[in-house]
Design a protein around this motif. Structure first.
Motif, PDB file in Angstrom:
ATOM      1  N   ILE A 196       0.859  -1.187   0.000  1.00  0.00           N
ATOM      2  CA  ILE A 196       0.000   0.000   0.000  1.00  0.00           C
ATOM      3  C   ILE A 196       0.890   1.229   0.000  1.00  0.00           C
ATOM      4  O   ILE A 196       1.666   1.438   0.943  1.00  0.00           O
ATOM      5  CB  ILE A 196      -0.919  -0.008   1.232  1.00  0.00           C
ATOM      6  CG1 ILE A 196      -1.839  -1.235   1.214  1.00  0.00           C
ATOM      7  CG2 ILE A 196      -1.728   1.284   1.313  1.00  0.00           C
ATOM      8  CD1 ILE A 196      -2.501  -1.527   2.534  1.00  0.00           C
ATOM      9  N   ALA A 197       0.801   2.032  -1.043  1.00  0.00           N
ATOM     10  CA  ALA A 197       1.652   3.217  -1.177  1.00  0.00           C
ATOM     11  C   ALA A 197       0.893   4.460  -0.733  1.00  0.00           C
ATOM     12  O   ALA A 197      -0.246   4.685  -1.133  1.00  0.00           O
ATOM     13  CB  ALA A 197       2.104   3.372  -2.631  1.00  0.00           C
ATOM     14  N   PHE A 203       5.887 -10.281   4.608  1.00  0.00           N
ATOM     15  CA  PHE A 203       4.905  -9.433   5.287  1.00  0.00           C
ATOM     16  C   PHE A 203       3.572  -9.431   4.540  1.00  0.00           C
ATOM     17  O   PHE A 203       3.523  -9.209   3.335  1.00  0.00           O
ATOM     18  CB  PHE A 203       5.440  -8.010   5.416  1.00  0.00           C
ATOM     19  CG  PHE A 203       6.664  -7.926   6.291  1.00  0.00           C
ATOM     20  CD1 PHE A 203       6.525  -7.823   7.664  1.00  0.00           C
ATOM     21  CD2 PHE A 203       7.933  -8.009   5.746  1.00  0.00           C
ATOM     22  CE1 PHE A 203       7.646  -7.782   8.488  1.00  0.00           C
ATOM     23  CE2 PHE A 203       9.068  -7.965   6.549  1.00  0.00           C
ATOM     24  CZ  PHE A 203       8.918  -7.855   7.936  1.00  0.00           C
ATOM     25  N   ALA A 204       2.508  -9.667   5.286  1.00  0.00           N
ATOM     26  CA  ALA A 204       1.176  -9.697   4.682  1.00  0.00           C
ATOM     27  C   ALA A 204       0.793  -8.331   4.149  1.00  0.00           C
ATOM     28  O   ALA A 204       0.166  -8.215   3.099  1.00  0.00           O
ATOM     29  CB  ALA A 204       0.143 -10.167   5.706  1.00  0.00           C
ATOM     30  N   VAL A 205       1.176  -7.284   4.880  1.00  0.00           N
ATOM     31  CA  VAL A 205       0.878  -5.914   4.476  1.00  0.00           C
ATOM     32  C   VAL A 205       2.133  -5.067   4.648  1.00  0.00           C
ATOM     33  O   VAL A 205       2.763  -5.089   5.707  1.00  0.00           O
ATOM     34  CB  VAL A 205      -0.266  -5.301   5.310  1.00  0.00           C
ATOM     35  CG1 VAL A 205      -0.553  -3.871   4.856  1.00  0.00           C
ATOM     36  CG2 VAL A 205      -1.529  -6.145   5.216  1.00  0.00           C
ATOM     37  N   THR A 206       2.488  -4.324   3.600  1.00  0.00           N
ATOM     38  CA  THR A 206       3.566  -3.341   3.668  1.00  0.00           C
ATOM     39  C   THR A 206       2.978  -1.982   3.346  1.00  0.00           C
ATOM     40  O   THR A 206       2.431  -1.775   2.265  1.00  0.00           O
ATOM     41  CB  THR A 206       4.691  -3.658   2.659  1.00  0.00           C
ATOM     42  OG1 THR A 206       5.255  -4.941   2.957  1.00  0.00           O
ATOM     43  CG2 THR A 206       5.786  -2.606   2.724  1.00  0.00           C
ATOM     44  N   VAL A 207       3.056  -1.053   4.300  1.00  0.00           N
ATOM     45  CA  VAL A 207       2.575   0.309   4.088  1.00  0.00           C
ATOM     46  C   VAL A 207       3.781   1.192   3.813  1.00  0.00           C
ATOM     47  O   VAL A 207       4.690   1.286   4.641  1.00  0.00           O
ATOM     48  CB  VAL A 207       1.801   0.825   5.314  1.00  0.00           C
ATOM     49  CG1 VAL A 207       1.136   2.161   4.989  1.00  0.00           C
ATOM     50  CG2 VAL A 207       0.756  -0.175   5.773  1.00  0.00           C
ATOM     51  N   THR A 215       2.775   0.685  -9.078  1.00  0.00           N
ATOM     52  CA  THR A 215       2.961  -0.744  -8.856  1.00  0.00           C
ATOM     53  C   THR A 215       2.282  -1.286  -7.599  1.00  0.00           C
ATOM     54  O   THR A 215       2.223  -2.499  -7.411  1.00  0.00           O
ATOM     55  CB  THR A 215       4.464  -1.075  -8.765  1.00  0.00           C
ATOM     56  OG1 THR A 215       5.051  -0.315  -7.695  1.00  0.00           O
ATOM     57  CG2 THR A 215       5.176  -0.731 -10.072  1.00  0.00           C
ATOM     58  N   ALA A 216       1.764  -0.427  -6.740  1.00  0.00           N
ATOM     59  CA  ALA A 216       1.154  -0.869  -5.480  1.00  0.00           C
ATOM     60  C   ALA A 216      -0.164  -1.596  -5.725  1.00  0.00           C
ATOM     61  O   ALA A 216      -0.806  -1.431  -6.762  1.00  0.00           O
ATOM     62  CB  ALA A 216       0.922   0.334  -4.565  1.00  0.00           C
ATOM     63  N   HIS A 217      -0.568  -2.382  -4.739  1.00  0.00           N
ATOM     64  CA  HIS A 217      -1.874  -3.039  -4.802  1.00  0.00           C
ATOM     65  C   HIS A 217      -2.996  -2.059  -4.447  1.00  0.00           C
ATOM     66  O   HIS A 217      -4.125  -2.209  -4.905  1.00  0.00           O
ATOM     67  CB  HIS A 217      -1.918  -4.229  -3.833  1.00  0.00           C
ATOM     68  CG  HIS A 217      -0.939  -5.312  -4.178  1.00  0.00           C
ATOM     69  ND1 HIS A 217       0.293  -5.428  -3.577  1.00  0.00           N
ATOM     70  CD2 HIS A 217      -1.011  -6.318  -5.086  1.00  0.00           C
ATOM     71  CE1 HIS A 217       0.933  -6.466  -4.082  1.00  0.00           C
ATOM     72  NE2 HIS A 217       0.171  -7.019  -5.001  1.00  0.00           N
ATOM     73  N   ALA A 218      -2.669  -1.076  -3.622  1.00  0.00           N
ATOM     74  CA  ALA A 218      -3.619  -0.011  -3.286  1.00  0.00           C
ATOM     75  C   ALA A 218      -2.843   1.263  -3.025  1.00  0.00           C
ATOM     76  O   ALA A 218      -1.662   1.218  -2.664  1.00  0.00           O
ATOM     77  CB  ALA A 218      -4.463  -0.385  -2.073  1.00  0.00           C
TER      78      ALA A 218
END
Length: 271
Positions: free
Chosen positions: A30-31, A142-146, A163-166
């Motif tokens: 997530i960017a 990591f399941a989530v990278t912010v 390129t981020a997923h969100a």
């Protein structure tokens, strides 16, 4: 009536928690970015990291992708910094286990991990190749990278948003901030994939008094197809120190959880 109101509140809280806790098959990135500095970009990143760590039971990483002495380590209460993004990029190998990787990261109070962009001093700008190397490798662990990106139109920020997923765009509750953010959303609409479908605007209040018509501003930004979540002014956030969930106002916690749920829902839809 009071009982009905409380029941609705509990139901909504449960729904949001379930959204934040959605399982992932591969790590989601997530960017978070903004049109300029000082509008709450690192604060939003830290808030999201705190919420994900609170609700999820799998590993969560906060990654700072701005070498210009950002405030993310301060917001997450990091007492010391040893390794940076660029340092880790040089030693990552496919054979490394999570236990190996976290030895180079900063443990965050109340859970989660932090990878700063610098070692507490202004360094060379983070380049796109380093950013891609680190984010692609760490998704395994990591399941989530912010990601706390540099401001747009920086090259790493543009790459991260592409390129981020969100994506999250932090925007101040001002006419200038809303108009500038609309320009960013129009740019995202031109990307070769449906970037706006996975974009959320965090409309942040940096003052307890705002003359902006928040409803009208949100509607204007939603015209692009992006979601909008308003984050109210909070004295704890305004202090500039480490963010603690227990010190946040109720409305702020609800807004941060709503933001995390909106972002996660969109991140999971991307394959």
């Amino acid at each position: 009536m009071l009982g009905t109101s409380v029941a609705r509140e509990v139901t909504e809280g449960t729904r949001l928690a379930q959204e934040v806790q959605q399982p992932v098959t591969t790590g989601r990135v997530i960017a978070v970015t903004s049109i300029r500095g000082g509008v709450g970009k690192s604060t939003v990143t830290a808030l999201l990291s705190r919420i994900f760590n609170h609700y999820r039971r799998d590993p969560v990483l906060a990654l700072e992708a701005d070498a210009a002495l950002g405030t993310l380590p301060v917001r997450l209460g990091a007492e010391s910094v040893r390794w940076s993004c660029s340092d880790l990029a040089q030693i990552l190998t496919p054979s490394m286990q999570l236990t190996d990787v976290i030895g180079y990261l900063v443990p965050v109070t109340d859970g989660g991990w932090l990878l700063p962009a610098s070692q507490g001093r202004v360094g060379a700008p983070l380049d796109v190749r380093t950013y891609r190397t680190v984010t692609m490798a760490l998704r395994r662990y990591f399941a989530v990278t912010v990601v706390d990106c540099e401001t747009l139109p920086g090259e790493v920020a543009r790459t991260a948003m592409d390129t981020a997923h969100a994506r999250v765009v932090a925007a101040p509750m001002t006419a200038e901030g809303v108009n500038g953010t609309r320009v960013v959303l129009d740019w995202l609409a031109q990307l070769p994939h449906a970037a706006l479908d996975s974009t959320v605007v965090a409309l942040t209040a940096n003052s307890p008094d705002t003359t902006l018509d928040v409803r009208a501003a949100s509607a204007y930004l939603r015209e692009t197809g992006a979601a909008v979540v308003s984050v109210p002014y909070d004295r704890h956030l305004g202090g500039g120190g480490p963010i603690l969930n227990t010190m946040l106002g109720r409305d702020t916690r609800e807004a941060a959880t709503t933001l995390a749920a909106e972002v996660m829902r969109r991140a999971v839809r991307v394959r």
